[in-house]
Design an enzyme around this catalytic site. Structure first.
Site, PDB file in Angstrom:
ATOM      1  N   LYS A  86     -48.623  61.237  17.016  1.00 30.84           N
ATOM      2  CA  LYS A  86     -48.228  60.309  15.644  1.00 30.84           C
ATOM      3  C   LYS A  86     -48.379  62.114  15.009  1.00 30.84           C
ATOM      4  O   LYS A  86     -49.163  62.803  14.939  1.00 30.84           O
ATOM      5  CB  LYS A  86     -49.102  59.655  15.015  1.00 30.84           C
ATOM      6  CG  LYS A  86     -49.042  58.436  15.453  1.00 30.84           C
ATOM      7  CD  LYS A  86     -48.370  57.764  15.332  1.00 30.84           C
ATOM      8  CE  LYS A  86     -48.335  56.247  15.585  1.00 30.84           C
ATOM      9  NZ  LYS A  86     -46.582  55.262  15.803  1.00 30.84           N
ATOM     10  N   ASP A  96     -36.916  53.508  14.456  1.00 32.38           N
ATOM     11  CA  ASP A  96     -38.085  52.047  14.572  1.00 32.38           C
ATOM     12  C   ASP A  96     -37.574  51.190  13.768  1.00 32.38           C
ATOM     13  O   ASP A  96     -37.185  50.537  13.215  1.00 32.38           O
ATOM     14  CB  ASP A  96     -39.328  52.825  14.541  1.00 32.38           C
ATOM     15  CG  ASP A  96     -40.369  51.959  15.350  1.00 32.38           C
ATOM     16  OD1 ASP A  96     -41.788  52.100  15.788  1.00 32.38           O
ATOM     17  OD2 ASP A  96     -40.348  50.652  14.605  1.00 32.38           O
ATOM     18  N   GLU A 100     -39.030  59.698  16.031  1.00 32.65           N
ATOM     19  CA  GLU A 100     -38.533  59.121  15.483  1.00 32.65           C
ATOM     20  C   GLU A 100     -39.314  58.004  14.225  1.00 32.65           C
ATOM     21  O   GLU A 100     -40.407  59.334  13.877  1.00 32.65           O
ATOM     22  CB  GLU A 100     -39.834  58.405  16.241  1.00 32.65           C
ATOM     23  CG  GLU A 100     -39.847  56.456  16.485  1.00 32.65           C
ATOM     24  CD  GLU A 100     -40.291  55.880  17.649  1.00 32.65           C
ATOM     25  OE1 GLU A 100     -41.265  55.161  17.350  1.00 32.65           O
ATOM     26  OE2 GLU A 100     -40.810  56.218  18.821  1.00 32.65           O
TER      27      GLU A 100
HETATM   28  C1  0XW Z   1     -46.618  52.909  19.188  1.00 26.99           C
HETATM   29  N1  0XW Z   1     -45.975  51.190  18.551  1.00 26.99           N
HETATM   30  C2  0XW Z   1     -45.392  50.980  18.573  1.00 26.99           C
HETATM   31  C3  0XW Z   1     -47.746  51.112  17.418  1.00 26.99           C
HETATM   32  C4  0XW Z   1     -48.326  51.304  16.707  1.00 26.99           C
HETATM   33  O1  0XW Z   1     -48.780  50.236  15.938  1.00 26.99           O
HETATM   34  C5  0XW Z   1     -46.440  52.105  15.964  1.00 26.99           C
HETATM   35  C6  0XW Z   1     -45.521  52.063  16.466  1.00 26.99           C
HETATM   36  C7  0XW Z   1     -44.512  53.055  16.446  1.00 26.99           C
HETATM   37  O2  0XW Z   1     -43.781  53.327  17.441  1.00 26.99           O
HETATM   38  O3  0XW Z   1     -44.902  52.714  15.337  1.00 26.99           O
HETATM   39 MG    MG Z   2     -42.835  53.665  15.595  1.00 25.63          MG
END
Ligand code: 0XW
Ligand code: MG
Length: 368
Positions: free
Chosen positions: A163, A240, A217
């Site tokens: 992230k 996404d 992403e």
């Molecule tokens: C990794 N995820 C699938 C779960 C989180 O809530 C966010 C999401 C994503 O890929 O954004």
């Molecule tokens: Mg995502």
């Protein structure tokens, strides 16, 4: 055989470990569980649970509220007739995708139990008994992220979603480089900002990380920004939050914008729309993941089922929230990660779960 009663429950899934995204930190998501009971007394389960209310327009409160419109609308319908159930829900002016998804998934579970088939069999496509998965490293320091990446690879994880976003990009760049230094040859790295960068920031990060094999992403908020950004970055672009429906997804592929998708079952309205999107991606040879924002064994089993029908070279995996909330509705069969893979639940037909009748306690509402 028709849907006779629908019970709606609320189930808290607090995060047991810190889970930071660009827009918010996951604390105490309240899952919405639906239990469909047909005229023979057989039950199907569905679920929708958003991680935070900042990460998308819907919230867990709006999902629960909308059930009072959608659930009564499908009473009396044949749960196996997915297209009719979806047509009736789509005709409602309260057709919130996340709420539709919970009811749609419950129909697939019930249909499997009625036909003595697994949801994987009903979905068609490639049939496997497990799927790959990926693990998320939330927003944290470069040192901690690198340490997490080392431990995850030790545990058999071969795909890591790091992230980023919501802080000075220098910190994101340092974090990406720190993780890249400990990433093994066979490990895939995705950097996901959940719409957290501007176009200028995403370009700067792509330039500063040009030597790193990674995908980006949903780096920016809107489809328009992603379309503008595509030619300005050297890394594959995964979409996404902007991948909201089959028509949008098809156009993003045909226009050469999307190199892959992070698909969430609840964002598109359930397994019925996800099956269409899967077929589209397979036909156009574009990879996708199949999971959701948060949630327990029910939505996890639905994500794993769809992912297990993807050709392996196009399967970006099914993410589980279980490592973060540690809760199971079915302690024996609930989906879990084993050496980087998630075996399909083997508790029987449908989603493969065996959930005790009173597991979710008193329903918030009953529709019949
Ligand atoms: C990794 N995820 C699938 C779960 C989180 O809530 C966010 C999401 C994503 O890929 O954004
Ligand atoms: Mg995502």
């Amino acid at each position: 055989m028709a849907i006779e009663q629908i019970r709606v429950y609320r189930f808290p899934l607090p995060a047991q470990t810190t889970y930071n995204m660009s827009s918010s930190t996951v604390s105490l998501p309240q899952s919405t569980i639906v239990e469909l009971i047909d005229t023979s007394g057989m039950k199907g389960y569905g679920e929708a649970c958003l991680a935070t209310s900042e990460a998308q327009s819907a919230s867990n409160d709006s999902v629960l509220a909308v059930m009072s419109f959608l659930a009564p609308a499908i009473i009396g319908l044949d749960p196996i007739n997915f297209s009719t159930v979806n047509a009736v829900m789509n005709a409602s002016k309260h057709a919130l995708p996340e709420a539709k998804a919970a009811l749609d998934v419950a129909c697939w579970d019930l249909a499997g139990k009625k036909t003595n088939k697994s949801v994987v069999e009903l979905l068609g496509g490639t049939q496997r008994d497990a799927t790959t998965t990926y693990h998320v490293i939330g927003i944290t320091s470069a040192e901690d992220a690198a340490e997490d990446a080392l431990q995850l690879q030790e545990s058999g994880i071969t795909r890591i979603q790091l992230k980023a976003g919501g802080r000075p990009i220098e910190e994101d760049i340092a974090c990406i480089h720190a993780v890249a230094r400990v990433i093994r040859e066979e490990t895939i790295l995705d950097v996901d900002t959940n719409r957290g960068w501007t176009i200028a920031e995403a370009v700067k990060v792509s330039e500063a990380c040009s030597s790193i094999s990674m995908s980006m992403e949903q780096p920016c908020a809107t489809e328009e920004e992603l379309r503008h950004l595509k030619s300005l970055i050297s890394h594959p672009l995964i979409i996404d939050e902007s991948a909201t429906d089959a028509a949008t997804i098809s156009k993003l592929i045909d226009d050469g914008i999307a190199d892959g998708f992070g698909m969430k079952i609840t964002r598109v309205g359930g397994l019925t729309p996800m099956r269409t999107i899967r077929d589209l991606c397979v036909e156009k040879n574009i990879p996708m993941s199949s999971d959701d924002a948060w949630g327990g064994d029910i939505i996890a089993a639905a994500g794993v089922a769809l992912a297990a029908t993807m050709p392996s070279d196009l399967n970006r995996g099914a993410w589980l929230a279980h490592p973060y909330h540690q809760a199971h509705y079915d302690l024996v069969n609930g989906p879990r990660i084993q050496n980087g893979q998630v075996p399909l639940p083997k508790g029987g037909p449908g989603l493969g779960l065996l959930i005790a009748d009173d597991f979710f306690g008193e329903p918030e509402a009953v529709y019949e």
